[in-house]
Design a protein around this motif. Structure first.
Motif, short mmCIF file in Angstrom:
data_model
loop_
_atom_site.label_atom_id
_atom_site.label_comp_id
_atom_site.label_asym_id
_atom_site.label_seq_id
_atom_site.Cartn_x
_atom_site.Cartn_y
_atom_site.Cartn_z
N SER A 140 0.79 -1.38 -0.10
CA SER A 140 -0.07 0.05 -0.15
C SER A 140 0.84 1.11 0.03
CB SER A 140 -0.89 0.05 1.21
OG SER A 140 -0.23 -0.04 2.57
N ARG A 141 0.35 2.33 -0.11
CA ARG A 141 1.12 3.51 -0.08
C ARG A 141 1.87 3.60 0.99
NH1 ARG A 141 -1.99 9.36 0.48
NH2 ARG A 141 -1.63 8.81 2.69
N VAL A 142 3.12 4.15 0.78
CA VAL A 142 4.20 4.19 1.79
C VAL A 142 5.02 5.67 1.75
CG1 VAL A 142 6.11 3.10 0.46
CG2 VAL A 142 6.32 3.18 2.86
N SER A 143 5.07 6.30 2.85
CA SER A 143 5.94 7.43 2.81
C SER A 143 7.23 7.22 3.13
CB SER A 143 5.45 8.31 3.77
OG SER A 143 6.08 9.83 4.02
N TYR A 144 8.48 7.64 2.58
CA TYR A 144 9.70 7.43 2.87
C TYR A 144 10.42 8.15 3.70
CZ TYR A 144 9.51 3.95 -0.99
OH TYR A 144 9.16 2.90 -1.60
N LEU A 186 6.22 14.49 -2.31
CA LEU A 186 7.52 13.95 -3.21
C LEU A 186 8.16 12.92 -2.45
CD1 LEU A 186 8.94 17.26 -4.47
CD2 LEU A 186 7.29 15.59 -5.79
N GLU A 187 8.05 12.40 -1.37
CA GLU A 187 8.48 11.22 -0.76
C GLU A 187 7.73 10.17 -0.48
OE1 GLU A 187 11.77 13.82 1.80
OE2 GLU A 187 10.06 13.40 2.73
N ARG A 188 6.45 10.26 -1.22
CA ARG A 188 5.33 8.94 -1.27
C ARG A 188 5.51 8.01 -2.42
NH1 ARG A 188 0.41 12.15 -0.04
NH2 ARG A 188 1.57 13.79 0.92
#
Length: 95
Positions: free
Chosen positions: A16-20, A27-29
Motif C-alpha cells: 500500500s502507499r508508503v511514505s519514505y 514527493l517522498e511518497r
C-alpha cells in the motif's frame, strides 16, 4: 521411461502507499503497487537436472524503492527506481 515433471509458480505481493520520510511529503511518497513474478520449471527424468524460465515484475510496474525531497536545501528531489520486468532461463544441476 519417465517424462519428468513440470512445476508452475506465481507469486504476487502488494504494498500500500508508503511514505519514505517522517514528514509525509508528497514527493517522498509511493502510491500502492503490486509485483507479479512467474516461474515454470521442468524437472528432467533425472531429478538432479532442472530447467526453468522465469519473469520478475512481469507487468513492468514502475515503483520507487526510496525517495527524498531536498528541494528546500539544494533544489532537487530524487528516488531509487525498482527493477523493471526481467526474464531469464536457468539450468540447475544438483549434486
Amino acid at each position: 521411461g519417465e517424462a519428468g515433471e513440470i512445476r508452475l509458480r506465481a507469486d504476487y505481493n502488494y504494498r500500500s502507499r508508503v511514505s519514505y520520510q517522517l514528514e509525509n511529503d508528497p514527493l517522498e511518497r509511493q502510491q500502492g503497487f503490486g509485483l507479479l513474478n512467474l516461474r515454470a520449471t521442468y524437472v528432467l527424468p533425472d531429478p538432479r537436472f532442472q530447467l526453468s524460465v522465469f519473469g520478475t515484475n512481469v507487468t513492468d510496474e514502475f515503483y520507487l524503492t526510496n525517495a527524498q525531497d531536498t528541494l528546500a536545501g539544494n533544489g532537487t528531489a530524487f528516488g531509487g527506481v525498482g527493477d523493471p520486468a526481467e526474464w531469464g532461463v536457468e539450468l540447475s544441476l544438483r549434486f
